[in-house]
Design a protein around this motif. Sequence first.
Motif, PDB file in Angstrom:
ATOM      1  N   ASP A 233       0.851  -1.407  -0.113  1.00  0.00           N
ATOM      2  CA  ASP A 233      -0.031  -0.144   0.247  1.00  0.00           C
ATOM      3  C   ASP A 233       0.825   1.314   0.125  1.00  0.00           C
ATOM      4  O   ASP A 233       0.289   2.343   0.051  1.00  0.00           O
ATOM      5  N   GLY A 234       2.083   1.022   0.181  1.00  0.00           N
ATOM      6  CA  GLY A 234       3.118   2.445   0.109  1.00  0.00           C
ATOM      7  C   GLY A 234       3.316   2.953   1.337  1.00  0.00           C
ATOM      8  O   GLY A 234       3.921   3.858   1.532  1.00  0.00           O
ATOM      9  N   ALA A 235       3.126   2.199   2.546  1.00  0.00           N
ATOM     10  CA  ALA A 235       3.821   2.728   3.763  1.00  0.00           C
ATOM     11  C   ALA A 235       5.242   2.543   3.957  1.00  0.00           C
ATOM     12  O   ALA A 235       5.807   1.603   3.420  1.00  0.00           O
ATOM     13  N   ASN A 236       5.926   3.653   4.364  1.00  0.00           N
ATOM     14  CA  ASN A 236       7.255   3.341   4.748  1.00  0.00           C
ATOM     15  C   ASN A 236       7.378   2.501   5.869  1.00  0.00           C
ATOM     16  O   ASN A 236       6.517   2.212   6.937  1.00  0.00           O
ATOM     17  N   SER A 237       8.865   2.551   6.487  1.00  0.00           N
ATOM     18  CA  SER A 237       9.063   1.858   7.765  1.00  0.00           C
ATOM     19  C   SER A 237       8.343   2.503   9.094  1.00  0.00           C
ATOM     20  O   SER A 237       7.819   1.572   9.849  1.00  0.00           O
ATOM     21  N   TRP A 238       8.183   3.701   9.085  1.00  0.00           N
ATOM     22  CA  TRP A 238       7.646   4.386  10.268  1.00  0.00           C
ATOM     23  C   TRP A 238       6.046   4.092  10.285  1.00  0.00           C
ATOM     24  O   TRP A 238       5.512   3.865  11.480  1.00  0.00           O
ATOM     25  N   GLN A 239       5.683   4.311   9.231  1.00  0.00           N
ATOM     26  CA  GLN A 239       4.134   3.881   8.931  1.00  0.00           C
ATOM     27  C   GLN A 239       3.834   2.745   9.380  1.00  0.00           C
ATOM     28  O   GLN A 239       2.978   2.438   9.871  1.00  0.00           O
ATOM     29  N   ARG A 240       4.734   1.728   8.693  1.00  0.00           N
ATOM     30  CA  ARG A 240       4.147   0.298   9.119  1.00  0.00           C
ATOM     31  C   ARG A 240       4.315  -0.037  10.504  1.00  0.00           C
ATOM     32  O   ARG A 240       3.807  -0.779  10.954  1.00  0.00           O
ATOM     33  N   PHE A 241       5.659   0.643  11.155  1.00  0.00           N
ATOM     34  CA  PHE A 241       5.496   0.367  12.617  1.00  0.00           C
ATOM     35  C   PHE A 241       4.507   0.825  13.449  1.00  0.00           C
ATOM     36  O   PHE A 241       3.940  -0.022  14.292  1.00  0.00           O
ATOM     37  N   ARG A 242       4.062   2.113  13.084  1.00  0.00           N
ATOM     38  CA  ARG A 242       2.916   2.883  14.014  1.00  0.00           C
ATOM     39  C   ARG A 242       1.566   2.018  13.648  1.00  0.00           C
ATOM     40  O   ARG A 242       0.933   1.896  14.520  1.00  0.00           O
ATOM     41  N   ALA A 243       1.343   1.680  12.412  1.00  0.00           N
ATOM     42  CA  ALA A 243      -0.054   1.113  12.072  1.00  0.00           C
ATOM     43  C   ALA A 243      -0.226  -0.354  12.022  1.00  0.00           C
ATOM     44  O   ALA A 243      -1.102  -0.756  12.243  1.00  0.00           O
ATOM     45  N   VAL A 244       0.992  -0.940  12.154  1.00  0.00           N
ATOM     46  CA  VAL A 244       0.941  -2.571  12.092  1.00  0.00           C
ATOM     47  C   VAL A 244       1.505  -3.164  13.423  1.00  0.00           C
ATOM     48  O   VAL A 244       0.982  -3.910  13.886  1.00  0.00           O
ATOM     49  N   THR A 245       2.945  -2.684  13.444  1.00  0.00           N
ATOM     50  CA  THR A 245       3.547  -3.399  14.597  1.00  0.00           C
ATOM     51  C   THR A 245       2.722  -3.021  16.022  1.00  0.00           C
ATOM     52  O   THR A 245       3.074  -3.808  16.984  1.00  0.00           O
ATOM     53  N   LEU A 246       2.805  -1.867  16.195  1.00  0.00           N
ATOM     54  CA  LEU A 246       2.553  -1.272  17.631  1.00  0.00           C
ATOM     55  C   LEU A 246       1.207  -1.823  18.078  1.00  0.00           C
ATOM     56  O   LEU A 246       1.037  -2.294  19.100  1.00  0.00           O
ATOM     57  N   PRO A 247       0.052  -1.852  17.133  1.00  0.00           N
ATOM     58  CA  PRO A 247      -1.237  -2.351  17.702  1.00  0.00           C
ATOM     59  C   PRO A 247      -1.104  -3.919  17.662  1.00  0.00           C
ATOM     60  O   PRO A 247      -1.741  -4.358  18.659  1.00  0.00           O
ATOM     61  N   ALA A 248      -0.308  -4.580  17.183  1.00  0.00           N
ATOM     62  CA  ALA A 248      -0.180  -6.110  17.416  1.00  0.00           C
ATOM     63  C   ALA A 248       0.452  -6.403  18.370  1.00  0.00           C
ATOM     64  O   ALA A 248       0.147  -7.608  18.991  1.00  0.00           O
ATOM     65  N   ILE A 249       1.317  -5.464  19.060  1.00  0.00           N
ATOM     66  CA  ILE A 249       2.173  -5.961  20.185  1.00  0.00           C
ATOM     67  C   ILE A 249       1.569  -5.169  21.518  1.00  0.00           C
ATOM     68  O   ILE A 249       2.295  -4.940  22.264  1.00  0.00           O
ATOM     69  N   SER A 250       0.345  -4.620  21.411  1.00  0.00           N
ATOM     70  CA  SER A 250      -0.254  -4.106  22.369  1.00  0.00           C
ATOM     71  C   SER A 250      -0.432  -4.756  23.700  1.00  0.00           C
ATOM     72  O   SER A 250      -0.252  -4.023  24.645  1.00  0.00           O
ATOM     73  N   PRO A 251      -0.612  -6.007  23.657  1.00  0.00           N
ATOM     74  CA  PRO A 251      -0.821  -6.706  25.020  1.00  0.00           C
ATOM     75  C   PRO A 251       0.683  -7.012  25.650  1.00  0.00           C
ATOM     76  O   PRO A 251       0.564  -6.648  26.615  1.00  0.00           O
ATOM     77  N   ALA A 252       1.404  -6.878  24.658  1.00  0.00           N
ATOM     78  CA  ALA A 252       3.075  -6.825  25.460  1.00  0.00           C
ATOM     79  C   ALA A 252       3.166  -5.735  25.879  1.00  0.00           C
ATOM     80  O   ALA A 252       4.045  -5.631  27.035  1.00  0.00           O
ATOM     81  N   THR A 253       3.014  -4.902  25.543  1.00  0.00           N
ATOM     82  CA  THR A 253       3.203  -3.170  25.724  1.00  0.00           C
ATOM     83  C   THR A 253       2.526  -3.010  27.187  1.00  0.00           C
ATOM     84  O   THR A 253       3.147  -2.497  28.199  1.00  0.00           O
ATOM     85  N   VAL A 254       1.242  -3.429  27.259  1.00  0.00           N
ATOM     86  CA  VAL A 254       0.615  -3.349  28.446  1.00  0.00           C
ATOM     87  C   VAL A 254       1.302  -4.376  29.616  1.00  0.00           C
ATOM     88  O   VAL A 254       1.232  -3.660  30.845  1.00  0.00           O
ATOM     89  N   PHE A 255       1.466  -5.426  29.283  1.00  0.00           N
ATOM     90  CA  PHE A 255       2.224  -6.439  30.516  1.00  0.00           C
ATOM     91  C   PHE A 255       3.493  -5.483  30.876  1.00  0.00           C
ATOM     92  O   PHE A 255       3.757  -5.533  32.046  1.00  0.00           O
ATOM     93  N   VAL A 256       4.301  -5.053  30.037  1.00  0.00           N
ATOM     94  CA  VAL A 256       5.716  -4.544  30.111  1.00  0.00           C
ATOM     95  C   VAL A 256       5.505  -3.250  31.149  1.00  0.00           C
ATOM     96  O   VAL A 256       5.973  -2.989  32.096  1.00  0.00           O
ATOM     97  N   THR A 257       4.387  -2.441  30.789  1.00  0.00           N
ATOM     98  CA  THR A 257       4.216  -1.146  31.567  1.00  0.00           C
ATOM     99  C   THR A 257       3.757  -1.567  32.815  1.00  0.00           C
ATOM    100  O   THR A 257       4.305  -0.755  33.858  1.00  0.00           O
ATOM    101  N   VAL A 258       2.762  -2.246  32.983  1.00  0.00           N
ATOM    102  CA  VAL A 258       2.422  -2.615  34.384  1.00  0.00           C
ATOM    103  C   VAL A 258       3.403  -3.213  35.368  1.00  0.00           C
ATOM    104  O   VAL A 258       3.592  -2.839  36.414  1.00  0.00           O
ATOM    105  N   MET A 259       4.271  -4.176  34.752  1.00  0.00           N
ATOM    106  CA  MET A 259       5.261  -4.643  35.410  1.00  0.00           C
ATOM    107  C   MET A 259       6.279  -3.725  35.895  1.00  0.00           C
ATOM    108  O   MET A 259       6.817  -3.863  37.251  1.00  0.00           O
ATOM    109  N   LEU A 260       6.713  -2.810  34.928  1.00  0.00           N
ATOM    110  CA  LEU A 260       7.525  -2.011  35.037  1.00  0.00           C
ATOM    111  C   LEU A 260       7.129  -0.825  36.340  1.00  0.00           C
ATOM    112  O   LEU A 260       8.028  -0.516  37.052  1.00  0.00           O
ATOM    113  N   VAL A 261       6.057  -0.450  36.246  1.00  0.00           N
ATOM    114  CA  VAL A 261       5.539   0.463  37.285  1.00  0.00           C
ATOM    115  C   VAL A 261       5.572  -0.043  38.682  1.00  0.00           C
ATOM    116  O   VAL A 261       5.988   0.400  39.629  1.00  0.00           O
TER     117      VAL A 261
END
Length: 335
Positions: A233-261
Amino acid sequence: MPLITMDPSSVGSATENLSVALPREAGPTPRRRRRPLTAIRFRTLAIPYLFLAPGVLLFVAAIVYPALQAFRMSFFDWKIVSGAVSDFIGLDNYARAFQDGHFWLSLSNSGIYMLATVPPQIIIGLFIATLLKRKSPSQPLFRVLFYLPVVTSWVVVSLLFKYLFADQGLVNFTLHDFLHLMTSDVSWLSTRGTALVAICALGIWKGIGWSMMIFLAALQGVPQSLEEAATVDGANSWQRFRAVTLPAISPATVFVTVMLVIGGFNVFTSVLLLTGGGPIGSTDVVLSYMYTQAFTYLDFGYGSAIAVILSVIVFALAILQLRLFREQATGEELA
Protein backbone atom coordinates in the motif's frame (compact mmCIF):
# COMPACT_ATOMS: atom_id res chain seq x y z
CA MET A 1 -52.59 -55.03 -18.66
CA PRO A 2 -49.86 -56.36 -16.40
CA LEU A 3 -50.39 -56.24 -12.66
CA ILE A 4 -47.89 -54.41 -10.43
CA THR A 5 -46.78 -56.55 -7.58
CA MET A 6 -44.59 -55.59 -4.62
CA ASP A 7 -42.32 -57.76 -2.60
CA PRO A 8 -43.53 -58.00 1.02
CA SER A 9 -39.94 -57.53 2.24
CA SER A 10 -39.67 -54.24 0.35
CA VAL A 11 -42.91 -53.06 1.90
CA GLY A 12 -41.54 -53.78 5.38
CA SER A 13 -38.31 -51.93 4.68
CA ALA A 14 -40.22 -48.96 3.29
CA THR A 15 -42.36 -48.84 6.41
CA GLU A 16 -39.27 -48.88 8.61
CA ASN A 17 -37.67 -46.09 6.57
CA LEU A 18 -40.87 -44.05 6.84
CA SER A 19 -40.98 -44.49 10.58
CA VAL A 20 -37.37 -43.35 10.82
CA ALA A 21 -38.04 -40.29 8.68
CA LEU A 22 -41.07 -39.18 10.71
CA PRO A 23 -40.22 -36.94 13.64
CA ARG A 24 -40.57 -38.43 17.02
CA GLU A 25 -42.63 -36.82 19.69
CA ALA A 26 -40.64 -34.53 21.90
CA GLY A 27 -40.20 -35.92 25.35
CA PRO A 28 -38.23 -35.03 28.47
CA THR A 29 -34.45 -35.11 28.03
CA PRO A 30 -33.06 -38.08 29.89
CA ARG A 31 -30.86 -37.04 32.81
CA ARG A 32 -27.28 -38.17 32.72
CA ARG A 33 -26.48 -40.66 35.38
CA ARG A 34 -23.64 -39.60 37.63
CA ARG A 35 -20.73 -41.90 37.37
CA PRO A 36 -19.89 -43.61 40.64
CA LEU A 37 -16.75 -42.36 42.35
CA THR A 38 -14.55 -45.37 41.94
CA ALA A 39 -10.97 -45.63 43.13
CA ILE A 40 -9.62 -45.18 39.61
CA ARG A 41 -11.75 -42.09 38.97
CA PHE A 42 -10.77 -40.65 42.35
CA ARG A 43 -7.09 -41.04 41.52
CA THR A 44 -7.66 -39.38 38.13
CA LEU A 45 -9.31 -36.38 39.79
CA ALA A 46 -6.86 -36.15 42.68
CA ILE A 47 -3.55 -36.39 40.80
CA PRO A 48 -3.64 -32.80 39.38
CA TYR A 49 -4.35 -31.39 42.83
CA LEU A 50 -1.50 -33.39 44.30
CA PHE A 51 0.88 -31.81 41.79
CA LEU A 52 -0.49 -28.35 42.61
CA ALA A 53 -0.38 -28.84 46.37
CA PRO A 54 3.39 -28.19 46.94
CA GLY A 55 3.29 -24.94 44.99
CA VAL A 56 0.11 -23.77 46.69
CA LEU A 57 1.49 -24.60 50.15
CA LEU A 58 4.73 -22.78 49.38
CA PHE A 59 2.80 -19.75 48.10
CA VAL A 60 0.64 -19.67 51.23
CA ALA A 61 3.62 -20.09 53.55
CA ALA A 62 5.92 -17.58 51.82
CA ILE A 63 3.44 -14.98 50.50
CA VAL A 64 -0.08 -15.18 51.91
CA TYR A 65 0.73 -15.80 55.58
CA PRO A 66 3.44 -13.08 55.85
CA ALA A 67 1.15 -10.60 54.10
CA LEU A 68 -1.73 -11.32 56.47
CA GLN A 69 0.60 -11.20 59.46
CA ALA A 70 2.01 -7.82 58.34
CA PHE A 71 -1.53 -6.49 57.92
CA ARG A 72 -2.35 -7.67 61.44
CA MET A 73 0.82 -6.18 62.90
CA SER A 74 -0.01 -2.77 61.41
CA PHE A 75 -2.81 -2.39 63.97
CA PHE A 76 -0.51 -2.99 66.97
CA ASP A 77 2.38 -1.37 68.72
CA TRP A 78 4.22 -4.57 67.98
CA LYS A 79 6.82 -5.75 70.48
CA ILE A 80 9.46 -8.14 69.24
CA VAL A 81 10.72 -8.96 72.73
CA SER A 82 9.66 -12.41 73.86
CA GLY A 83 6.87 -12.26 76.41
CA ALA A 84 6.10 -8.57 75.83
CA VAL A 85 2.48 -7.61 75.17
CA SER A 86 1.74 -5.82 71.87
CA ASP A 87 -0.88 -3.13 72.45
CA PHE A 88 -3.71 -2.75 69.95
CA ILE A 89 -3.68 0.84 68.65
CA GLY A 90 -6.07 0.59 65.69
CA LEU A 91 -5.35 2.98 62.83
CA ASP A 92 -2.75 5.04 64.70
CA ASN A 93 0.12 3.70 62.59
CA TYR A 94 -1.69 4.70 59.39
CA ALA A 95 -2.50 8.14 60.76
CA ARG A 96 1.15 8.52 61.76
CA ALA A 97 2.25 7.65 58.22
CA PHE A 98 0.00 10.24 56.62
CA GLN A 99 1.35 12.88 59.03
CA ASP A 100 4.99 11.81 58.57
CA GLY A 101 6.88 14.18 56.28
CA HIS A 102 9.66 11.68 55.69
CA PHE A 103 7.14 9.10 54.51
CA TRP A 104 5.90 11.56 51.88
CA LEU A 105 9.50 12.29 50.89
CA SER A 106 10.19 8.58 50.41
CA LEU A 107 6.95 8.18 48.45
CA SER A 108 7.94 11.08 46.17
CA ASN A 109 11.37 9.51 45.62
CA SER A 110 9.70 6.24 44.64
CA GLY A 111 7.44 8.15 42.24
CA ILE A 112 10.41 10.00 40.72
CA TYR A 113 12.25 6.72 40.25
CA MET A 114 9.22 5.14 38.59
CA LEU A 115 8.61 8.09 36.25
CA ALA A 116 12.31 8.36 35.35
CA THR A 117 12.94 4.67 34.68
CA VAL A 118 9.77 3.22 33.14
CA PRO A 119 9.54 5.25 29.88
CA PRO A 120 13.24 4.78 28.95
CA GLN A 121 13.05 1.05 29.60
CA ILE A 122 10.00 0.76 27.33
CA ILE A 123 11.31 2.99 24.53
CA ILE A 124 14.90 1.76 24.48
CA GLY A 125 13.85 -1.86 25.00
CA LEU A 126 11.42 -1.68 22.08
CA PHE A 127 14.02 0.03 19.88
CA ILE A 128 16.65 -2.63 20.60
CA ALA A 129 14.09 -5.41 20.08
CA THR A 130 13.22 -3.95 16.68
CA LEU A 131 16.88 -3.96 15.70
CA LEU A 132 17.48 -7.49 16.97
CA LYS A 133 14.43 -8.81 15.13
CA ARG A 134 16.42 -8.77 11.90
CA LYS A 135 18.37 -11.93 11.20
CA SER A 136 22.14 -11.58 11.45
CA PRO A 137 25.08 -13.75 12.56
CA SER A 138 25.73 -11.51 15.56
CA GLN A 139 22.10 -11.49 16.76
CA PRO A 140 22.53 -14.17 19.50
CA LEU A 141 25.61 -12.38 20.87
CA PHE A 142 23.81 -9.04 21.19
CA ARG A 143 20.81 -10.72 22.82
CA VAL A 144 23.09 -12.17 25.48
CA LEU A 145 24.92 -8.87 26.02
CA PHE A 146 21.73 -6.86 26.44
CA TYR A 147 20.12 -9.46 28.70
CA LEU A 148 23.21 -10.01 30.86
CA PRO A 149 22.40 -7.15 33.31
CA VAL A 150 18.97 -8.69 33.96
CA VAL A 151 20.38 -11.96 35.28
CA THR A 152 23.19 -10.24 37.20
CA SER A 153 22.61 -9.84 40.93
CA TRP A 154 21.25 -6.51 42.15
CA VAL A 155 23.94 -6.52 44.82
CA VAL A 156 26.74 -6.89 42.26
CA VAL A 157 25.51 -4.18 39.89
CA SER A 158 24.69 -1.82 42.78
CA LEU A 159 28.23 -2.08 44.12
CA LEU A 160 29.55 -1.64 40.57
CA PHE A 161 27.58 1.59 40.10
CA LYS A 162 28.69 2.79 43.52
CA TYR A 163 32.29 2.67 42.30
CA LEU A 164 31.36 4.17 38.91
CA PHE A 165 29.69 7.19 40.56
CA ALA A 166 32.28 7.60 43.32
CA ASP A 167 34.12 10.93 43.63
CA GLN A 168 37.11 9.45 41.80
CA GLY A 169 35.05 7.01 39.73
CA LEU A 170 34.81 6.34 36.04
CA VAL A 171 31.88 8.70 35.48
CA ASN A 172 33.76 11.73 36.83
CA PHE A 173 36.88 10.70 34.92
CA THR A 174 34.93 10.44 31.66
CA LEU A 175 32.97 13.67 32.05
CA HIS A 176 35.71 15.80 33.59
CA ASP A 177 39.11 14.49 32.53
CA PHE A 178 38.28 12.86 29.18
CA LEU A 179 35.38 14.80 27.64
CA HIS A 180 35.95 18.02 29.64
CA LEU A 181 32.20 18.54 30.04
CA MET A 182 32.52 19.55 33.71
CA THR A 183 34.84 22.00 35.40
CA SER A 184 35.20 19.82 38.50
CA ASP A 185 34.32 16.40 39.82
CA VAL A 186 30.76 15.87 41.06
CA SER A 187 30.06 14.12 44.34
CA TRP A 188 27.19 12.13 42.85
CA LEU A 189 26.08 10.23 45.95
CA SER A 190 26.27 13.08 48.45
CA THR A 191 23.21 15.09 47.37
CA ARG A 192 19.64 14.04 46.72
CA GLY A 193 19.39 15.14 43.08
CA THR A 194 22.61 13.60 41.78
CA ALA A 195 22.15 10.46 43.88
CA LEU A 196 18.71 9.91 42.35
CA VAL A 197 20.34 10.29 38.91
CA ALA A 198 22.75 7.46 39.74
CA ILE A 199 19.96 5.27 41.16
CA CYS A 200 17.73 5.86 38.13
CA ALA A 201 20.62 5.20 35.73
CA LEU A 202 21.18 1.84 37.38
CA GLY A 203 17.47 0.98 37.14
CA ILE A 204 17.31 1.85 33.45
CA TRP A 205 20.52 -0.01 32.56
CA LYS A 206 19.42 -3.16 34.41
CA GLY A 207 15.84 -3.22 33.13
CA ILE A 208 16.31 -2.58 29.42
CA GLY A 209 17.22 -6.20 28.68
CA TRP A 210 14.04 -7.53 30.32
CA SER A 211 11.69 -5.30 28.34
CA MET A 212 13.74 -6.00 25.20
CA MET A 213 13.15 -9.77 25.51
CA ILE A 214 9.39 -9.34 26.04
CA PHE A 215 9.10 -7.03 23.04
CA LEU A 216 11.31 -9.29 20.93
CA ALA A 217 9.03 -12.26 21.60
CA ALA A 218 5.99 -10.14 20.73
CA LEU A 219 7.56 -8.82 17.51
CA GLN A 220 8.27 -12.33 16.31
CA GLY A 221 4.53 -13.03 16.56
CA VAL A 222 3.49 -10.14 14.29
CA PRO A 223 2.06 -11.64 11.05
CA GLN A 224 4.40 -11.02 8.15
CA SER A 225 1.44 -10.74 5.79
CA LEU A 226 0.26 -7.55 7.50
CA GLU A 227 3.62 -5.85 7.00
CA GLU A 228 3.78 -7.01 3.40
CA ALA A 229 0.28 -5.67 2.75
CA ALA A 230 1.25 -2.31 4.28
CA THR A 231 4.36 -2.23 2.09
CA VAL A 232 2.28 -2.89 -1.03
CA ASP A 233 0.00 0.00 0.00
CA GLY A 234 3.05 2.28 -0.02
CA ALA A 235 3.66 2.62 3.75
CA ASN A 236 7.21 3.44 4.81
CA SER A 237 9.03 1.88 7.75
CA TRP A 238 7.70 4.30 10.35
CA GLN A 239 4.13 4.04 9.06
CA ARG A 240 4.31 0.23 9.11
CA PHE A 241 5.67 0.33 12.65
CA ARG A 242 2.99 2.74 13.87
CA ALA A 243 -0.01 1.22 12.06
CA VAL A 244 0.86 -2.48 12.08
CA THR A 245 3.54 -3.35 14.64
CA LEU A 246 2.43 -1.27 17.62
CA PRO A 247 -1.23 -2.47 17.58
CA ALA A 248 -0.05 -6.07 17.17
CA ILE A 249 2.21 -5.93 20.24
CA SER A 250 -0.17 -3.90 22.43
CA PRO A 251 -0.74 -6.82 24.89
CA ALA A 252 3.02 -7.05 25.45
CA THR A 253 3.19 -3.27 25.91
CA VAL A 254 0.48 -3.41 28.57
CA PHE A 255 2.25 -6.24 30.38
CA VAL A 256 5.65 -4.50 30.30
CA THR A 257 4.21 -1.18 31.48
CA VAL A 258 2.29 -2.64 34.40
CA MET A 259 5.21 -4.78 35.55
CA LEU A 260 7.72 -1.92 35.29
CA VAL A 261 5.47 0.42 37.27
CA ILE A 262 5.13 -2.20 40.01
CA GLY A 263 8.88 -2.78 39.97
CA GLY A 264 9.56 0.96 40.07
CA PHE A 265 7.66 1.38 43.33
CA ASN A 266 9.37 -1.69 44.76
CA VAL A 267 12.92 -0.37 44.29
CA PHE A 268 15.00 -1.16 47.35
CA THR A 269 18.34 -2.93 46.92
CA SER A 270 19.98 -0.29 44.73
CA VAL A 271 19.00 2.51 47.14
CA LEU A 272 20.19 0.55 50.17
CA LEU A 273 23.60 -0.21 48.66
CA LEU A 274 24.26 3.01 46.73
CA THR A 275 23.24 5.62 49.30
CA GLY A 276 21.69 3.77 52.26
CA GLY A 277 18.89 6.33 52.03
CA GLY A 278 21.33 9.17 52.67
CA PRO A 279 22.39 11.82 52.95
CA ILE A 280 20.17 12.26 56.02
CA GLY A 281 17.45 10.08 54.51
CA SER A 282 16.96 12.35 51.48
CA THR A 283 17.11 9.44 49.00
CA ASP A 284 14.92 7.08 50.99
CA VAL A 285 12.23 5.27 49.01
CA VAL A 286 9.17 3.67 50.58
CA LEU A 287 10.74 0.25 51.01
CA SER A 288 14.02 1.56 52.42
CA TYR A 289 12.11 3.76 54.88
CA MET A 290 9.97 0.78 55.87
CA TYR A 291 13.11 -1.31 56.32
CA THR A 292 14.68 1.36 58.53
CA GLN A 293 11.61 1.68 60.73
CA ALA A 294 11.18 -2.07 61.12
CA PHE A 295 14.73 -3.38 61.40
CA THR A 296 16.70 -0.37 62.66
CA TYR A 297 14.23 1.14 65.11
CA LEU A 298 12.34 -2.17 65.64
CA ASP A 299 9.03 -0.38 65.04
CA PHE A 300 7.42 -3.31 63.27
CA GLY A 301 3.88 -1.98 63.59
CA TYR A 302 4.71 1.25 61.78
CA GLY A 303 6.85 -0.56 59.22
CA SER A 304 3.99 -2.96 58.50
CA ALA A 305 1.58 -0.03 58.05
CA ILE A 306 3.96 1.51 55.48
CA ALA A 307 4.15 -1.81 53.64
CA VAL A 308 0.34 -2.09 53.55
CA ILE A 309 -0.01 1.46 52.22
CA LEU A 310 2.54 0.74 49.48
CA SER A 311 0.70 -2.46 48.54
CA VAL A 312 -2.57 -0.57 48.19
CA ILE A 313 -0.91 2.11 46.03
CA VAL A 314 0.71 -0.44 43.72
CA PHE A 315 -2.50 -2.46 43.43
CA ALA A 316 -4.53 0.67 42.62
CA LEU A 317 -2.01 1.78 39.98
CA ALA A 318 -2.06 -1.65 38.34
CA ILE A 319 -5.87 -1.69 38.19
CA LEU A 320 -5.93 1.89 36.84
CA GLN A 321 -3.43 1.07 34.10
CA LEU A 322 -5.30 -2.04 33.02
CA ARG A 323 -8.56 -0.10 32.87
CA LEU A 324 -7.00 2.74 30.86
CA PHE A 325 -5.44 0.33 28.39
CA ARG A 326 -8.73 -1.57 28.07
CA GLU A 327 -10.68 1.64 27.40
CA GLN A 328 -8.08 2.72 24.86
CA ALA A 329 -8.29 -0.63 23.04
CA THR A 330 -12.11 -0.45 23.05
CA GLY A 331 -12.04 3.07 21.62
CA GLU A 332 -9.69 2.02 18.83
CA GLU A 333 -11.93 -0.92 17.92
CA LEU A 334 -15.01 1.36 17.77
CA ALA A 335 -13.10 3.87 15.65
